[in-house]
Structure formats: structure tokens, C-alpha cells
Write a protein that holds these residues in place. Structure first.
Motif, PDB file in Angstrom:
ATOM      1  N   ALA A  84      57.786  46.919  22.951  1.00 53.15           N
ATOM      2  CA  ALA A  84      56.158  47.005  22.779  1.00 53.15           C
ATOM      3  C   ALA A  84      55.576  47.791  23.550  1.00 53.15           C
ATOM      4  O   ALA A  84      55.743  47.860  24.793  1.00 53.15           O
ATOM      5  CB  ALA A  84      55.490  45.518  22.849  1.00 53.15           C
ATOM      6  N   MET A  85      54.391  48.571  22.989  1.00 51.59           N
ATOM      7  CA  MET A  85      53.629  49.421  23.699  1.00 51.59           C
ATOM      8  C   MET A  85      52.333  48.627  23.974  1.00 51.59           C
ATOM      9  O   MET A  85      51.693  48.080  23.189  1.00 51.59           O
ATOM     10  CB  MET A  85      53.215  50.798  22.914  1.00 51.59           C
ATOM     11  N   ILE A  86      52.050  48.611  25.434  1.00 56.67           N
ATOM     12  CA  ILE A  86      51.070  47.651  25.726  1.00 56.67           C
ATOM     13  C   ILE A  86      49.859  48.359  26.383  1.00 56.67           C
ATOM     14  O   ILE A  86      50.030  49.280  27.142  1.00 56.67           O
ATOM     15  CB  ILE A  86      51.617  46.609  27.133  1.00 56.67           C
ATOM     16  N   GLY A  87      48.599  48.286  25.982  1.00 58.15           N
ATOM     17  CA  GLY A  87      47.593  48.564  26.291  1.00 58.15           C
ATOM     18  C   GLY A  87      46.740  47.816  27.126  1.00 58.15           C
ATOM     19  O   GLY A  87      47.337  46.693  27.512  1.00 58.15           O
ATOM     20  N   LEU A  88      45.530  48.112  27.596  1.00 59.96           N
ATOM     21  CA  LEU A  88      44.730  47.295  28.497  1.00 59.96           C
ATOM     22  C   LEU A  88      44.442  45.734  27.754  1.00 59.96           C
ATOM     23  O   LEU A  88      43.853  45.830  26.694  1.00 59.96           O
ATOM     24  CB  LEU A  88      43.392  47.955  28.769  1.00 59.96           C
ATOM     25  N   LEU A  89      44.972  45.147  28.846  1.00 62.70           N
ATOM     26  CA  LEU A  89      44.751  43.566  28.487  1.00 62.70           C
ATOM     27  C   LEU A  89      45.534  43.120  27.082  1.00 62.70           C
ATOM     28  O   LEU A  89      45.244  41.989  26.422  1.00 62.70           O
ATOM     29  CB  LEU A  89      43.426  42.967  28.323  1.00 62.70           C
ATOM     30  N   ASP A  90      46.310  43.883  26.663  1.00 60.63           N
ATOM     31  CA  ASP A  90      47.267  43.587  25.583  1.00 60.63           C
ATOM     32  C   ASP A  90      48.153  42.345  26.092  1.00 60.63           C
ATOM     33  O   ASP A  90      48.343  42.233  27.133  1.00 60.63           O
ATOM     34  CB  ASP A  90      48.116  44.731  24.826  1.00 60.63           C
ATOM     35  N   THR A  91      48.796  41.600  25.019  1.00 58.47           N
ATOM     36  CA  THR A  91      49.572  40.579  25.327  1.00 58.47           C
ATOM     37  C   THR A  91      51.042  40.949  25.586  1.00 58.47           C
ATOM     38  O   THR A  91      51.484  41.591  24.625  1.00 58.47           O
ATOM     39  CB  THR A  91      49.678  39.434  24.569  1.00 58.47           C
ATOM     40  N   LEU A  92      51.759  40.554  26.770  1.00 53.84           N
ATOM     41  CA  LEU A  92      52.945  40.933  26.885  1.00 53.84           C
ATOM     42  C   LEU A  92      53.973  40.132  26.053  1.00 53.84           C
ATOM     43  O   LEU A  92      53.694  38.929  25.725  1.00 53.84           O
ATOM     44  CB  LEU A  92      53.335  40.742  28.341  1.00 53.84           C
TER      45      LEU A  92
ATOM     46  N   SER B 283      59.689  37.868  25.947  1.00 53.07           N
ATOM     47  CA  SER B 283      60.800  38.526  26.543  1.00 53.07           C
ATOM     48  C   SER B 283      61.151  39.819  26.184  1.00 53.07           C
ATOM     49  O   SER B 283      60.655  40.408  25.161  1.00 53.07           O
ATOM     50  CB  SER B 283      61.984  37.422  26.153  1.00 53.07           C
ATOM     51  N   GLY B 284      62.063  40.527  26.867  1.00 51.96           N
ATOM     52  CA  GLY B 284      62.578  41.894  26.271  1.00 51.96           C
ATOM     53  C   GLY B 284      61.785  42.942  27.133  1.00 51.96           C
ATOM     54  O   GLY B 284      61.040  42.496  28.007  1.00 51.96           O
ATOM     55  N   ALA B 285      62.082  44.158  26.764  1.00 54.36           N
ATOM     56  CA  ALA B 285      61.420  45.301  27.210  1.00 54.36           C
ATOM     57  C   ALA B 285      59.897  45.484  26.751  1.00 54.36           C
ATOM     58  O   ALA B 285      59.510  45.289  25.544  1.00 54.36           O
ATOM     59  CB  ALA B 285      62.447  46.619  27.020  1.00 54.36           C
ATOM     60  N   TYR B 286      59.030  46.247  27.535  1.00 58.11           N
ATOM     61  CA  TYR B 286      57.616  46.481  27.091  1.00 58.11           C
ATOM     62  C   TYR B 286      57.334  47.957  27.770  1.00 58.11           C
ATOM     63  O   TYR B 286      58.163  48.306  29.004  1.00 58.11           O
ATOM     64  CB  TYR B 286      56.833  45.542  27.200  1.00 58.11           C
ATOM     65  N   ALA B 287      56.381  48.586  27.428  1.00 57.32           N
ATOM     66  CA  ALA B 287      55.994  49.786  28.016  1.00 57.32           C
ATOM     67  C   ALA B 287      54.398  49.614  28.276  1.00 57.32           C
ATOM     68  O   ALA B 287      53.592  49.611  27.349  1.00 57.32           O
ATOM     69  CB  ALA B 287      56.280  51.007  27.097  1.00 57.32           C
ATOM     70  N   LEU B 288      53.977  49.757  29.558  1.00 63.05           N
ATOM     71  CA  LEU B 288      52.613  49.858  29.678  1.00 63.05           C
ATOM     72  C   LEU B 288      52.211  51.085  29.866  1.00 63.05           C
ATOM     73  O   LEU B 288      52.717  52.122  30.613  1.00 63.05           O
ATOM     74  CB  LEU B 288      52.404  49.147  31.221  1.00 63.05           C
ATOM     75  N   ARG B 289      51.228  51.431  28.693  1.00 66.70           N
ATOM     76  CA  ARG B 289      50.779  52.895  28.786  1.00 66.70           C
ATOM     77  C   ARG B 289      50.006  53.345  30.022  1.00 66.70           C
ATOM     78  O   ARG B 289      48.864  52.402  30.182  1.00 66.70           O
ATOM     79  CB  ARG B 289      50.104  53.050  27.261  1.00 66.70           C
ATOM     80  N   ILE B 290      50.328  54.307  30.568  1.00 66.83           N
ATOM     81  CA  ILE B 290      49.450  54.788  31.705  1.00 66.83           C
ATOM     82  C   ILE B 290      48.502  55.950  31.170  1.00 66.83           C
ATOM     83  O   ILE B 290      47.304  56.251  31.778  1.00 66.83           O
ATOM     84  CB  ILE B 290      50.298  55.384  32.641  1.00 66.83           C
ATOM     85  N   ALA B 291      48.991  56.876  30.429  1.00 64.71           N
ATOM     86  CA  ALA B 291      48.357  58.091  29.795  1.00 64.71           C
ATOM     87  C   ALA B 291      49.063  58.242  28.333  1.00 64.71           C
ATOM     88  O   ALA B 291      49.874  57.788  28.228  1.00 64.71           O
ATOM     89  CB  ALA B 291      48.325  59.172  30.832  1.00 64.71           C
TER      90      ALA B 291
END
Length: 169
Positions: A51-59, A62-70
Motif C-alpha cells: 500500500a502507498m501511504i500518505g499523511l495520516l493514511d491507515t497502515l 500486515s504486509g509491506a507498505y510504502a510511506l511516500r516521502i516525495a
């Protein structure tokens, strides 16, 4: 006194701040890498379906996720170590970053008063990066009511001290 001599130390995994209705816990860093460049290709190769995660999105639970920096950069967090080496892989670059950020979990902030005192952004940004305790941090929600904040390791002692002071209010 030298300005770089800190009298307080950065927390270790398991350290806790308790305040009226608030608990802040320092978590152990997990498997993480900074990915730059072709994010779609990188995620498809390294962590399909992350999952691609933005500001205050829900993680995800389980599993992998990507916290968007830019626009072209993420912190990819996975349950397993990366098998790919650091460097360029086609159109994306990978840099192992297991110790670049220290995650904190904030629980008990039902009305978001504590969060509001730490950061002004309210969510809705595709980037998970925000100023938190006056430092650039990655911020998301857990599947419960907790907030998770990834603090750059060099800023951790200062952020931890600020959170300890804010939790007493």
C-alpha cells in the motif's frame, strides 16, 4: 557547554512516555529501504501489492507498505529483509534504511489534541511527510486509533524530549 552535548538521550525500543490519557512508545525499527525513481517498478519488484501511504493514511494490518516521502521517493517497510542490494535496479534506486527512522506509536489521543499540538497538518496529502515536533517526520495511523510517527534518528532525542513535555500538559 557545547551546543552538541545533549543532556538527554534518545529512547530505545520499548521506552514509554505516559501522560494523562496519552502513551508514547518507542518501537523497534523494522526492515526498511528508501526507494527513489520508478516507484511502481520498485514496489512491483520488491513488495508486490504494498500500500502507498500518505499523511495520516491507515497502515495495513500486515504486509509491506510504502510511506511516500516525495513524488519519486518512499520509505518501503517490509516484514522480511530485502534481498536486493543497495544501488540502482533499472529505473529505481534502493538504499537499505533499517536505522534511518525510529518509529513511535502514540495512543490515547481520542480527540487529536496531542497530535494537533505536535503538527499542524491534518491529512489528505499524498506524502506522509509532515513537520512533527518541528522535525520532518513520516506520520500515519494504525488500524486502531493510534498514530505512528517515523522520526529521523538524529532528531530522536529532541523529539522524545518535546513529547515528554507535551504529555504532561
Amino acid at each position: 557547554m557545547r551546543e552538541r552535548d545533549w543532556t538527554n538521550s534518545a529512547p530505545e525500543a520499548g521506552d514509554v512516555i505516559k501522560g494523562p490519557g496519552i502513551t508514547v512508545q518507542c518501537l523497534a525499527p523494522g526492515q526498511a529501504a528508501i526507494i527513489s525513481g520508478g516507484l511502481d517498478a520498485a514496489i512491483a519488484s520488491l513488495a508486490p501489492g504494498a500500500a502507498m501511504i500518505g499523511l495520516l493514511d491507515t497502515l495495513p494490518e500486515s504486509g509491506a507498505y510504502a510511506l511516500r516521502i516525495a513524488r519519486d521517493q518512499v520509505l518501503l517497510c517490509t516484514p522480511e529483509p530485502f534481498v536486493a542490494a543497495s544501488g540502482w535496479h533499472g529505473d529505481y534506486a534502493l538504499s537499505v534504511a533499517d536505522d534511518l527512522y525510529v518509529p513511535l506509536q502514540i495512543e490515547g489521543d481520542a480527540d487529536s489534541t496531542f497530535l494537533s499540538s505536535c503538527m499542524s497538518a491534518q491529512g489528505g496529502s499524498p506524502s506522509a511527510m509532515a513537520l512533527f515536533a518541528e522535525k520532518p517526520c513520516l506520520v500515519a495511523r494504525t488500524d486502531g486509533a493510534a498514530i505512528r510517527v517515523w522520526v529521523p534518528r538524529p532528531d530522536m532525542a529532541e523529539v522524545w524530549t518535546r513529547l515528554a513535555l507535551l504529555s504532561r500538559v
